[in-house]
Design an enzyme around this catalytic site. Structure first.
Site, PDB file in Angstrom:
ATOM      1  N   THR A  39      46.373  -9.231 -53.369  1.00 17.31           N
ATOM      2  CA  THR A  39      45.880 -10.346 -54.177  1.00 17.31           C
ATOM      3  C   THR A  39      46.794 -10.647 -55.359  1.00 17.31           C
ATOM      4  O   THR A  39      46.610 -11.641 -56.052  1.00 17.31           O
ATOM      5  CB  THR A  39      44.457 -10.049 -54.697  1.00 17.31           C
ATOM      6  N   HIS A  44      47.342  -2.362 -59.728  1.00 16.81           N
ATOM      7  CA  HIS A  44      46.914  -2.051 -61.093  1.00 16.81           C
ATOM      8  C   HIS A  44      46.205  -0.699 -61.094  1.00 16.81           C
ATOM      9  O   HIS A  44      46.070  -0.059 -60.034  1.00 16.81           O
ATOM     10  CB  HIS A  44      46.019  -3.161 -61.654  1.00 16.81           C
ATOM     11  N   HIS A  47      43.767   0.585 -58.514  1.00 18.64           N
ATOM     12  CA  HIS A  47      44.225   1.058 -57.207  1.00 18.64           C
ATOM     13  C   HIS A  47      44.626   2.535 -57.233  1.00 18.64           C
ATOM     14  O   HIS A  47      44.876   3.117 -56.180  1.00 18.64           O
ATOM     15  CB  HIS A  47      45.443   0.249 -56.737  1.00 18.64           C
ATOM     16  N   LYS A  81      31.697  -8.256 -54.469  1.00 18.21           N
ATOM     17  CA  LYS A  81      31.974  -9.565 -55.058  1.00 18.21           C
ATOM     18  C   LYS A  81      30.724 -10.440 -55.018  1.00 18.21           C
ATOM     19  O   LYS A  81      29.932 -10.367 -54.087  1.00 18.21           O
ATOM     20  CB  LYS A  81      33.096 -10.280 -54.286  1.00 18.21           C
ATOM     21  N   ARG A  85      36.529 -15.269 -52.817  1.00 18.49           N
ATOM     22  CA  ARG A  85      37.862 -15.323 -53.414  1.00 18.49           C
ATOM     23  C   ARG A  85      38.584 -16.604 -53.020  1.00 18.49           C
ATOM     24  O   ARG A  85      38.321 -17.191 -51.983  1.00 18.49           O
ATOM     25  CB  ARG A  85      38.706 -14.142 -52.897  1.00 18.49           C
ATOM     26  N   GLN A 174      38.612  -5.977 -40.572  1.00 23.61           N
ATOM     27  CA  GLN A 174      38.966  -4.644 -41.042  1.00 23.61           C
ATOM     28  C   GLN A 174      38.650  -3.599 -39.973  1.00 23.61           C
ATOM     29  O   GLN A 174      39.380  -2.625 -39.809  1.00 23.61           O
ATOM     30  CB  GLN A 174      38.222  -4.309 -42.339  1.00 23.61           C
ATOM     31  N   ASP A 195      32.715   1.487 -52.094  1.00 28.84           N
ATOM     32  CA  ASP A 195      32.227   0.156 -51.726  1.00 28.84           C
ATOM     33  C   ASP A 195      32.758  -0.290 -50.361  1.00 28.84           C
ATOM     34  O   ASP A 195      32.331  -1.314 -49.826  1.00 28.84           O
ATOM     35  CB  ASP A 195      32.610  -0.872 -52.802  1.00 28.84           C
ATOM     36  N   LYS A 230      34.250  -1.658 -67.677  1.00 27.03           N
ATOM     37  CA  LYS A 230      34.984  -1.531 -66.428  1.00 27.03           C
ATOM     38  C   LYS A 230      36.279  -0.757 -66.610  1.00 27.03           C
ATOM     39  O   LYS A 230      37.054  -1.032 -67.519  1.00 27.03           O
ATOM     40  CB  LYS A 230      35.268  -2.921 -65.853  1.00 27.03           C
ATOM     41  N   LYS A 233      40.335  -2.207 -67.322  1.00 28.66           N
ATOM     42  CA  LYS A 233      40.352  -3.503 -67.999  1.00 28.66           C
ATOM     43  C   LYS A 233      40.406  -3.290 -69.512  1.00 28.66           C
ATOM     44  O   LYS A 233      39.780  -2.377 -70.042  1.00 28.66           O
ATOM     45  CB  LYS A 233      39.087  -4.305 -67.661  1.00 28.66           C
ATOM     46  N   THR A 234      41.160  -4.130 -70.187  1.00 27.79           N
ATOM     47  CA  THR A 234      41.197  -4.121 -71.643  1.00 27.79           C
ATOM     48  C   THR A 234      40.943  -5.544 -72.121  1.00 27.79           C
ATOM     49  O   THR A 234      40.756  -6.457 -71.311  1.00 27.79           O
ATOM     50  CB  THR A 234      42.573  -3.651 -72.168  1.00 27.79           C
TER      51      THR A 234
END
Length: 428
Positions: A39, A44, A47, A81, A85, A174, A195, A230, A233-234
């Site tokens: 994506t 990041h 992962h 989600k 997307r 998948q 998930d 989360k 994330k910042t």
């Protein structure tokens, strides 16, 4: 052979595991895979749990496959989600795949033979697979009842936005990935975040129903922060592995700023340190929490493995410079972009380089050419109180002048008011 499952278990990573999986993996080298959606052109820190899983898998003597979803990345997984997307073009996916491969190569040993890691792209086997063939070869083996029963699907069906057929078909795609890798590469196990359990067991079910084969599944814990926010994330967004998106300094700071309640879990998950070393570090940390021993050990380890020892050294020097008594000499070795990144979020002022050529006195520089101070009187007061430094040198005389000869990298002046208030002057 090391016990891969036990390694995940003591590190607090294991979530779900299919019966007999541990026994099968302990019998000898097995091939297994984890999928990554392209994506973006960088992975990041979200992962990293899966990257670490593949690292442990390879270190245990097994053969890891990293599947990048050239096909699935154009569809989007509904798991976790609430909205569909945006679909990506083939060109976007290809660009993202190249960036991901480069990053994964830093963590896994990609080599021919043995248990060398392999990267595969599901676009390679889906590009010539037409819709009618897909519903004949795959769709007839999995019932709609089975697919609807999955939590990821049920939640979306109960929500306000519903679920498109595109996303509904994702688990079949998948599932076929798993079947293809099982059939052609002897991948007997798929791994992923918790998930992904529903999608993974769809694959094992397809293998069973289509070829009466046996495959296995394992998922890891989803990482959450103790305060409920989360992970990864910042305020400025995601923490990327690409140094052009998140500098090594910011990356280092993200880990260094881990809370005490988080770091004890994270250092087990995101480093390769053994039990005894971790227990010793935790003991030292508990005896002197203010030294942040665990945070430093975690930040140093993961920064070196993601970037390099040199990047870690720069990150530490930057931290010492901004928060301690470190020298700014190292800034001379950085590019303008890297310097600006270090001072991201710090007030910046631009002046003409020509104005510096003849020299500018301190009050004029800081209260006229820039507005670091509201008035020359405030500059005088701060200098008399010993609270002003330029380029880490204390300014003791109001008549001190600054010229182009004082510029760092022929471009910057670093102004410090008090201990922690920084300002950057950029001469253009």
């Amino acid at each position: 052979m090391k016990n891969f499952v036990e390694e995940l278990r003591w590190r607090g990573m294991l979530h779900d595991i299919m019966p007999d999986t541990e026994q099968k993996l302990n019998e000898g080298m097995c091939a297994g895979y984890i999928g990554f959606d392209p994506t973006a052109d960088s992975l990041h820190v979200g992962h990293l749990t899966q990257i670490m899983t593949l690292i442990h898998f390879q270190r245990a003597g097994h053969k890891p496959f990293a599947l990048v979803g050239g096909a699935t990345g154009m569809v989007g997984d509904p798991s976790g989600k609430s909205d569909e997307r945006n679909l990506q073009t083939e060109e976007m996916v290809a660009h993202n795949l190249a960036g991901m491969k480069k990053q994964l190569s830093k963590f896994l040993k990609f080599e021919d033979g043995g248990n060398g890691a392999v990267m595969v792209n599901n676009g390679d086997w889906f590009k010539n697979f037409n819709f009618l063939d897909f519903i004949r070869e795959v769709g007839k083996h999995i019932t709609v009842n089975y697919m609807i029963a999955k939590d990821s699907v049920k939640k979306r069906l109960e929500g306000d936005n519903g679920l498109s057929f595109t996303e509904f078909s994702y688990q079949l795609i998948q599932g076929y990935d798993f079947y293809y890798l099982w059939k052609h590469h002897n991948c007997i196990i798929q791994m992923g975040g918790s998930d992904q359990w529903g999608n993974i067991v769809t694959g094992t079910e397809l293998i069973r129903r289509k070829d009466r084969g046996t495959a296995y599944a394992l998922t890891t814990q989803l990482i959450k922060k103790a305060d409920g926010t989360k992970f990864g994330k910042t305020e400025s967004g995601a923490i990327w592995l690409d140094p052009a998106k998140t500098s090594p300094y910011k990356y280092y700071q993200f880990w260094l700023n881990s809370s005490d309640s988080d770091v004890k879990a994270w250092i087990k998950i995101f480093t390769l340190k053994g039990k005894e070393e971790l227990e010793a570090l935790e003991k030292q940390h508990d005896e002197a929490p203010h030294l942040r021993i665990l945070q430093k050990a975690l930040a140093e380890d993961i920064t070196v493995r993601t970037h390099s020892a040199e990047a870690l050294e720069t990150a530490i020097k930057t931290s010492e410079f901004l928060f301690g008594n470190g020298s700014l000499e190292f800034l001379n070795g950085l590019s303008s972009v890297e310097v600006l990144d270090i001072f991201d979020g710090i007030p910046q002022f631009k002046i003409a380089k020509a104005d510096l050529a003849a020299g500018i006195d301190t009050p004029s520089l800081l209260a006229e050419k820039t507005t670091i101070f509201p008035s020359k009187g405030e500059v005088k007061k701060t200098v008399q109180g010993g609270g002003l430094s330029v380029n880490k040198n204390k300014v003791a005389d109001l008549n001190t002048t600054f010229s182009t000869g004082n510029l760092i990298n022929d471009e910057f002046l670093v102004v410090q008011k008090g201990k922690k208030n920084y300002f950057l002057i950029i001469a253009e």
